[in-house]
Scaffold this motif. Structure first.
Motif, PDB file in Angstrom:
ATOM      1  N   ARG A 180       0.809  -1.229   0.000  1.00 47.20           N
ATOM      2  CA  ARG A 180       0.000   0.000   0.000  1.00 47.20           C
ATOM      3  C   ARG A 180       0.836   1.270   0.000  1.00 47.20           C
ATOM      4  NH1 ARG A 180      -3.962   0.329   4.665  1.00 47.20           N
ATOM      5  NH2 ARG A 180      -4.826   1.949   3.302  1.00 47.20           N
ATOM      6  N   ASN A 181       2.146   1.161   0.147  1.00 51.13           N
ATOM      7  CA  ASN A 181       2.972   2.366   0.163  1.00 51.13           C
ATOM      8  C   ASN A 181       3.007   2.996  -1.227  1.00 51.13           C
ATOM      9  OD1 ASN A 181       3.650   2.003   2.865  1.00 51.13           O
ATOM     10  ND2 ASN A 181       5.430   0.754   2.372  1.00 51.13           N
ATOM     11  N   PRO A 182       2.866   4.319  -1.311  1.00 49.72           N
ATOM     12  CA  PRO A 182       2.928   4.983  -2.622  1.00 49.72           C
ATOM     13  C   PRO A 182       4.263   4.695  -3.309  1.00 49.72           C
ATOM     14  CG  PRO A 182       2.156   6.495  -0.919  1.00 49.72           C
ATOM     15  CD  PRO A 182       2.635   5.265  -0.211  1.00 49.72           C
ATOM     16  N   MET A 183       4.238   4.647  -4.626  1.00 50.46           N
ATOM     17  CA  MET A 183       5.438   4.373  -5.406  1.00 50.46           C
ATOM     18  C   MET A 183       5.639   5.487  -6.430  1.00 50.46           C
ATOM     19  SD  MET A 183       6.241   1.250  -8.061  1.00 50.46           S
ATOM     20  CE  MET A 183       5.692  -0.014  -6.911  1.00 50.46           C
ATOM     21  N   LYS A 184       6.867   5.939  -6.558  1.00 48.01           N
ATOM     22  CA  LYS A 184       7.218   6.898  -7.596  1.00 48.01           C
ATOM     23  C   LYS A 184       7.907   6.159  -8.744  1.00 48.01           C
ATOM     24  CE  LYS A 184       7.592  10.917  -4.549  1.00 48.01           C
ATOM     25  NZ  LYS A 184       6.338  11.480  -5.064  1.00 48.01           N
ATOM     26  N   ILE A 185       7.886   6.752  -9.922  1.00 44.74           N
ATOM     27  CA  ILE A 185       8.431   6.092 -11.095  1.00 44.74           C
ATOM     28  C   ILE A 185       9.914   5.771 -10.927  1.00 44.74           C
ATOM     29  CG2 ILE A 185       8.960   8.241 -12.299  1.00 44.74           C
ATOM     30  CD1 ILE A 185       7.645   4.958 -13.864  1.00 44.74           C
ATOM     31  N   GLN A 186      10.650   6.607 -10.196  1.00 43.03           N
ATOM     32  CA  GLN A 186      12.080   6.342  -9.998  1.00 43.03           C
ATOM     33  C   GLN A 186      12.286   5.078  -9.178  1.00 43.03           C
ATOM     34  OE1 GLN A 186      14.097   8.156 -11.745  1.00 43.03           O
ATOM     35  NE2 GLN A 186      15.873   6.920 -11.166  1.00 43.03           N
ATOM     36  N   GLU A 187      11.421   4.849  -8.202  1.00 50.40           N
ATOM     37  CA  GLU A 187      11.510   3.615  -7.399  1.00 50.40           C
ATOM     38  C   GLU A 187      11.282   2.403  -8.280  1.00 50.40           C
ATOM     39  OE1 GLU A 187       9.359   1.521  -3.499  1.00 50.40           O
ATOM     40  OE2 GLU A 187       8.740   3.527  -4.179  1.00 50.40           O
ATOM     41  N   TYR A 188      10.331   2.494  -9.189  1.00 46.66           N
ATOM     42  CA  TYR A 188      10.084   1.398 -10.133  1.00 46.66           C
ATOM     43  C   TYR A 188      11.305   1.159 -11.007  1.00 46.66           C
ATOM     44  CZ  TYR A 188       8.408  -0.850 -14.382  1.00 46.66           C
ATOM     45  OH  TYR A 188       8.277  -1.682 -15.468  1.00 46.66           O
ATOM     46  N   LEU A 189      11.890   2.226 -11.542  1.00 47.28           N
ATOM     47  CA  LEU A 189      13.014   2.084 -12.465  1.00 47.28           C
ATOM     48  C   LEU A 189      14.254   1.520 -11.784  1.00 47.28           C
ATOM     49  CD1 LEU A 189      12.607   5.424 -14.453  1.00 47.28           C
ATOM     50  CD2 LEU A 189      12.115   3.107 -15.269  1.00 47.28           C
ATOM     51  N   GLU A 190      14.389   1.756 -10.488  1.00 48.09           N
ATOM     52  CA  GLU A 190      15.568   1.296  -9.757  1.00 48.09           C
ATOM     53  C   GLU A 190      15.341  -0.023  -9.021  1.00 48.09           C
ATOM     54  OE1 GLU A 190      16.475   4.557  -7.208  1.00 48.09           O
ATOM     55  OE2 GLU A 190      17.184   5.859  -8.855  1.00 48.09           O
ATOM     56  N   ALA A 191      14.190  -0.650  -9.251  1.00 50.44           N
ATOM     57  CA  ALA A 191      13.853  -1.898  -8.540  1.00 50.44           C
ATOM     58  C   ALA A 191      14.728  -3.053  -9.006  1.00 50.44           C
ATOM     59  CB  ALA A 191      12.380  -2.231  -8.761  1.00 50.44           C
ATOM     60  N   SER A 192      14.772  -4.090  -8.182  1.00 49.37           N
ATOM     61  CA  SER A 192      15.599  -5.270  -8.466  1.00 49.37           C
ATOM     62  C   SER A 192      15.160  -5.948  -9.750  1.00 49.37           C
ATOM     63  CB  SER A 192      15.506  -6.263  -7.302  1.00 49.37           C
ATOM     64  OG  SER A 192      15.928  -5.680  -6.101  1.00 49.37           O
ATOM     65  N   PRO A 193      16.101  -6.247 -10.644  1.00 46.58           N
ATOM     66  CA  PRO A 193      15.744  -6.929 -11.889  1.00 46.58           C
ATOM     67  C   PRO A 193      15.331  -8.375 -11.638  1.00 46.58           C
ATOM     68  CG  PRO A 193      18.125  -6.736 -11.691  1.00 46.58           C
ATOM     69  CD  PRO A 193      17.533  -5.953 -10.546  1.00 46.58           C
ATOM     70  N   VAL A 194      14.437  -8.874 -12.480  1.00 40.42           N
ATOM     71  CA  VAL A 194      13.983 -10.261 -12.396  1.00 40.42           C
ATOM     72  C   VAL A 194      14.380 -11.021 -13.650  1.00 40.42           C
ATOM     73  CG1 VAL A 194      11.955 -11.773 -12.270  1.00 40.42           C
ATOM     74  CG2 VAL A 194      12.063  -9.712 -10.854  1.00 40.42           C
ATOM     75  N   SER A 195      13.936 -10.513 -14.784  1.00 42.46           N
ATOM     76  CA  SER A 195      14.289 -11.075 -16.086  1.00 42.46           C
ATOM     77  C   SER A 195      14.110  -9.954 -17.093  1.00 42.46           C
ATOM     78  CB  SER A 195      13.388 -12.272 -16.426  1.00 42.46           C
ATOM     79  OG  SER A 195      13.756 -12.863 -17.660  1.00 42.46           O
ATOM     80  N   ASP A 196      15.202  -9.487 -17.652  1.00 36.62           N
ATOM     81  CA  ASP A 196      15.204  -8.289 -18.483  1.00 36.62           C
ATOM     82  C   ASP A 196      14.083  -8.299 -19.527  1.00 36.62           C
ATOM     83  OD1 ASP A 196      16.358  -5.829 -19.354  1.00 36.62           O
ATOM     84  OD2 ASP A 196      17.153  -6.899 -21.101  1.00 36.62           O
TER      85      ASP A 196
END
Length: 380
Positions: A180-196
């Motif tokens: 439920r925590n708000p997310m900013k686009i930068q947080e999404y872009l810097e998130a841990s990769p899973v499968s490119d």
């Protein structure tokens, strides 16, 4: 479809981890639904259950656990299409006099070994061809589809992130959402990769949970205010025999007929809940049903979605609420029924008279084989 009404729906708040069994979760959903709607349990004569982890038990075993005497019952383990599939059969059962009051349940409670076994042995193709290659889950397959979609439409990772961020904004108003925590686009872009090019926020979190819906014959309903009617419902499965690009689903084959049956246009729909196991598949479904055109996807994401001009997955979707196994196929239905009935609290839409819900899933060698959709109408 004039004899059947959906009286209501509930979702037991999902959890990341649980010690309770799937039977317990489904039982909680049944008890909460019947209590909230003040239903005489003795009048329930139909039961449908969608679950991967209920085995070796089945729907009839669940009926015994609940003390139900049934004239209609159905098992469904078809993942993302299971909720709408159960609804389609339940409506037909009510319309043809096979049952008067049907409860649909969907849920799963996985332990680590259970989920590992499910993804490694999802079907014969997975077992024989994908697992030996080290493809332990669908992430790699849908990473390839995302790459293809990006190239075809000239999109960047940040474009897909707009949908994820917008859904998280909806989830901040949903007390049942796991994230439920708000997310900013930068947080999404810097998130841990899973499968490119996928990152952790592109992949649904596995949770435990259960959902429930009650469908009744109109003569069984004391107060129809807040009930929901099915205007149209259709499915299409294995429409391309797995030789297409994966950038279209069976929805492309049924969309025109669905809207024709409902006597509505896409612009008439107030709420759209698409099955969101991955952002790319949300966009594919939205294009298939005529909500967005292939020429306008980037504008749609960066304007309509992020500026909240269109109501999509108002619960936060599975990407924020979580995917409780087969309950994922009922999650969007429950949210739509609650919105149309005016029962969504802080996230309630100002205008919610019609909703469209899609289902997608049953991944074969490359992508999902199955798709279905329903258009619902609220009764004031």
């Amino acid at each position: 479809m004039n004899k059947a009404l959906i009286q209501g729906a509930i979702e037991v708040p999902y959890r990341r981890k649980t010690e309770e069994t799937t039977i317990k979760w489904l039982g909680h959903a049944f008890e909460q639904l019947t209590s909230q709607l003040e239903v005489d349990v003795n009048r329930i004569d139909g039961l449908g259950v969608a679950s991967f982890s209920l085995k070796p038990d089945r729907c009839v075993d669940m009926a015994w656990q609940l003390g139900l005497k049934l004239s209609w019952w159905m098992d469904d383990s078809n993942g993302g299409v299971s909720g709408i599939n159960l609804l389609q059969h339940a409506i037909a059962a009510i319309e043809t006099g096979q049952a008067r009051n049907i409860v649909l349940l969907a849920g799963d409670a996985f332990h680590a070994s259970d989920f590992k076994d499910l993804v490694a042995n999802y079907n014969q193709t997975t077992r024989q061809y994908l697992t030996p290659l080290g493809i332990a889950n669908p992430n790699s397959l849908f990473a390839l589809i995302t790459q293809k979609h990006m190239a075809e439409h000239g999109l960047e990772r940040s474009d897909y992130g707009q949908l994820v961020v917008a859904q998280r904004k909806h989830a901040t108003k949903n007390p049942n959402a796991v994230y439920r925590n708000p997310m900013k686009i930068q947080e999404y872009l810097e998130a841990s990769p899973v499968s490119d090019p996928l990152v952790v926020f592109d992949c649904v979190p596995v949770v435990a949970g259960a959902n429930a819906i009650l469908i009744s014959h109109v003569d069984e309903v004391r107060n129809r205010s807040g009930c929901v009617r099915v205007k149209a419902i259709k499915g299409m499965h294995n429409f391309d025999n797995q030789i297409g690009s994966g950038l279209s689903t069976g929805l492309s084959q049924i969309a025109d007929g669905l809207f024709a049956d409902a006597k509505l246009k896409p612009s008439d729909i107030h709420l759209i809940n698409v099955y969101d196991d991955y952002p790319v598949m949300s966009l594919v479904q939205l294009e298939d049903i005529g909500i967005v055109s292939s020429q306008n996807i980037r504008r749609f994401l960066r304007e309509d979605v992020i500026e909240n001009r269109i109501a999509i997955n108002t619960s936060g979707g599975q990407l924020s609420v979580g995917q409780a196994g087969a309950a994922g196929g009922m999650h969007g239905l429950v949210e739509a029924i609650q919105q149309l009935g005016g029962r969504c609290g802080e996230r309630q839409l100002k205008v919610a008279d019609t909703a469209l819900v899609t289902g997608y899933g049953m991944v074969q060698y490359r992508y999902g084989m199955s798709a279905n959709a329903v258009i619902l109408e609220g009764i004031k």
